[in-house]
Design an enzyme around this catalytic site. Sequence first.
Site, short mmCIF file in Angstrom:
data_model
loop_
_atom_site.label_atom_id
_atom_site.label_comp_id
_atom_site.label_asym_id
_atom_site.label_seq_id
_atom_site.Cartn_x
_atom_site.Cartn_y
_atom_site.Cartn_z
N PRO A 120 -37.78 32.90 15.92
CA PRO A 120 -38.35 31.93 16.24
C PRO A 120 -37.84 30.52 15.84
CG PRO A 120 -38.54 33.54 13.89
CD PRO A 120 -37.94 33.75 14.94
N GLU A 147 -37.32 40.61 8.45
CA GLU A 147 -37.09 39.25 7.18
C GLU A 147 -36.56 38.74 8.54
OE1 GLU A 147 -39.45 37.57 5.57
OE2 GLU A 147 -40.21 39.96 5.71
N ASP A 200 -42.90 27.97 42.88
CA ASP A 200 -42.22 26.57 43.16
C ASP A 200 -43.09 25.61 42.66
OD1 ASP A 200 -41.23 26.95 46.97
OD2 ASP A 200 -40.24 27.06 43.93
N1 ADE Z 1 -39.26 36.87 16.59
C1 ADE Z 1 -40.49 36.81 15.54
N2 ADE Z 1 -40.91 35.32 16.20
C2 ADE Z 1 -39.89 35.32 17.67
C3 ADE Z 1 -40.38 33.85 18.60
N3 ADE Z 1 -41.25 33.03 18.31
N4 ADE Z 1 -39.64 34.22 19.27
C4 ADE Z 1 -38.67 35.06 19.49
N5 ADE Z 1 -38.57 35.90 18.74
C5 ADE Z 1 -39.45 36.12 17.94
#
Ligand code: ADE
Length: 278
Positions: A120, A147, A200
């Site tokens: 994330p 984690e 497209d």
């Molecule tokens: N792992 C946990 N959350 C994620 C996300 N939003 N995008 C990519 N990998 C992740």
Amino acid sequence: MTNKISSSNPNSAKNEYPPTIHFDILTLFPEMFAGVFDATIIGRARQAGQVEIVLRNIRDYAPGKHRVTDDTPYGGGGGMIMKPEPIFNAVEAILGITVPDEGYRPLLEQGYPPIILLTPQGRLLKQAVARELAAYTRLILICGRYEGVDERVREHLVTHEISIGDYVLSGGEIAAMVVVDVLTRLIPGVLGDAEATTKDSHSAGLLEHPHYTRPAEYRNYSVPDILVSGHHAKVREWQRRQSLARTLARRPDLLPSAELSETDRKYLTSLGYEAATE
Ligand code: ADE
């Protein structure tokens, strides 16, 4: 095991994607991917040899009898952290290399594949990012769990970090499926002509117009007259206007980088859109 080394052409011109992409996916849960990779477009592309996907269980590369892949964090705090050894080992075994002390990044410049960590904290996956990645013929995806992943993996092994959105998944697996899906659709010939037309309109940077199919009347809900008129030019104009109005209403942030004609701009202005002036 395929051991293709040359992976790149990151600067290849738009629409000049390679004919195949090989994905190595490093995960603790390879069983999560069945189904998604077997059905419809990805399944068909795999059958046709346009995309190759090899799932690698990180546990298989963990040293010791117990093949431990995670441990508690230094400094305390909750949760478990994925250990660096199994992930480095996996990459070295897959590519038949030893990662040099200065890290993997120089190898990317020599044509070795990108190593992408799904996290994330990564760069947000947008169509433009997907286009950049689809210029490579081989990609290694690392799915984090728990984690997180020991920072040395990120620092010395990973070349790209990708997030699929501003929310936290239970792990990188679903994000890796998203990356594979989005990139597979960009491989020439994977989509039929009809599907490619749809694609497209996305790449033009606007949301799509609404779609209808038969019956023309359903529970007193009718299809817009223009669509059943058979007047192709008018239909196209209606679709374009719908696409513009929808983008303005729902995602005005897309408009500054969309490809807009003078007619488009006039229509948007009539809807109250004020384009930023430089
Ligand atoms: N792992 C946990 N959350 C994620 C996300 N939003 N995008 C990519 N990998 C992740």
